[in-house]
Enzyme design. Structure first.
Site, short mmCIF file in Angstrom:
data_model
loop_
_atom_site.label_atom_id
_atom_site.label_comp_id
_atom_site.label_asym_id
_atom_site.label_seq_id
_atom_site.Cartn_x
_atom_site.Cartn_y
_atom_site.Cartn_z
N LYS A 1 -6.90 -5.04 -2.69
CA LYS A 1 -7.61 -5.49 -1.49
C LYS A 1 -8.56 -4.41 -1.00
O LYS A 1 -8.40 -3.24 -1.35
CB LYS A 1 -6.61 -5.86 -0.39
N ASP B 1 0.79 -1.24 0.00
CA ASP B 1 0.00 0.00 0.00
C ASP B 1 0.83 1.29 0.00
O ASP B 1 0.55 2.20 0.78
CB ASP B 1 -0.95 0.01 1.21
N CYS C 1 -1.92 -2.57 7.73
CA CYS C 1 -1.79 -3.49 6.60
C CYS C 1 -0.46 -4.25 6.59
O CYS C 1 -0.43 -5.41 6.20
CB CYS C 1 -2.05 -2.75 5.30
C1 VGL Z 1 -4.74 0.76 5.81
C2 VGL Z 1 -6.28 1.68 7.22
C3 VGL Z 1 -7.27 1.51 6.27
C4 VGL Z 1 -3.32 0.37 5.57
C5 VGL Z 1 -5.71 0.58 4.86
O1 VGL Z 1 -2.90 0.24 4.39
O2 VGL Z 1 -2.58 0.17 6.55
N1 VGL Z 1 -5.03 1.29 6.99
N2 VGL Z 1 -6.97 0.96 5.10
#
Ligand code: VGL
Ligand code: ZN
Length: 210
Positions: free
Chosen positions: A109, A30, A154
């Site tokens: 995701k 991410d 994540c």
């Molecule tokens: C994430 C909060 C919500 C992350 C993703 O990538 O850590 N955190 N969605």
């Protein structure tokens, strides 16, 4: 018998098939605009991991990535998080400074409207796999090294699932940053990953190896 012979020949051929050579993969979790300063769910210093991640990539033959990839109006936007990483928006794109040229596959995701997905492998209810685990196993990967955002969400759940799937799992501490909803979450997440069997290292350790 013709059929049996053919089967035997087939089996012999399969035995001689070359096994995939890649044993180690780098997973970029991410590394998207919305998780960096200026983004809608900005992680402090999130952008500072990018030069380190780019340097680390040079040490790997196989690089995969995940993207948080939510539909508009995702359920997590009503409860826990501000809207972020909405499919097709600039916030959901990889950070421009990230070298993406050697990423062989990107796994999406959080695409299910009702179920969130912190891990790059499964949704939070472990109902659906993203395909990352099967892909890595098909490539002959035994060891994974994880970097990205955010350490306490994540990255953590990706590491815990990697361990559960049997991968030797390393997390590069300085190539990750946490959201820190509560102060100390990042350190607690690192401790939890270590407790579960992950090796926590600094990038220097990997960059020194030749
Ligand atoms: C994430 C909060 C919500 C992350 C993703 O990538 O850590 N955190 N969605
Ligand atoms: Zn999300």
């Amino acid at each position: 018998m013709v059929v049996a012979n053919e089967l035997q020949e087939q089996a012999a051929l399969n035995v001689r098939e070359p096994q995939p050579q890649v044993r180690r993969a780098l997973i970029l979790v991410d590394i998207q605009n919305d998780f960096c300063p200026g983004g809608s769910l900005a992680v402090r210093e999130g952008d500072q991991i990018v030069p380190i991640v780019n340097e680390l990539q040079k040490r790997f033959d196989l690089i995969v990535a995940t993207k948080d990839w939510h539909p508009q109006g995702h359920s997590s936007f009503e409860t826990l998080w501000p809207p972020h990483c909405v499919q097709g928006t600039r916030g959901a794109e990889f950070v421009p400074a990230l070298d993406t040229s050697r990423i062989t596959r990107t796994f999406l995701k959080g695409t299910d409207m009702e179920v969130d997905s912190y891990s790059g492998f499964f949704d939070n209810e472990h109902r659906r796999a993203t395909g990352l685990g099967d892909y890595l196993k098909a490539q002959g990967v035994a060891d994974v090294v994880i970097v990205g955002l955010a350490t306490d969400y994540c990255v953590k759940y990706t590491a815990l699932d990697a361990l559960a799937l049997g991968f030797n799992t390393t997390v590069v501490r300085d190539a990750c940053r946490g959201v820190e909803v509560n102060a100390g979450d990042t350190e607690r997440a690192l401790a939890e990953m270590a407790e579960a069997g992950a090796e926590i290292v600094e990038s220097r350790k990997l960059l020194e190896q030749r």
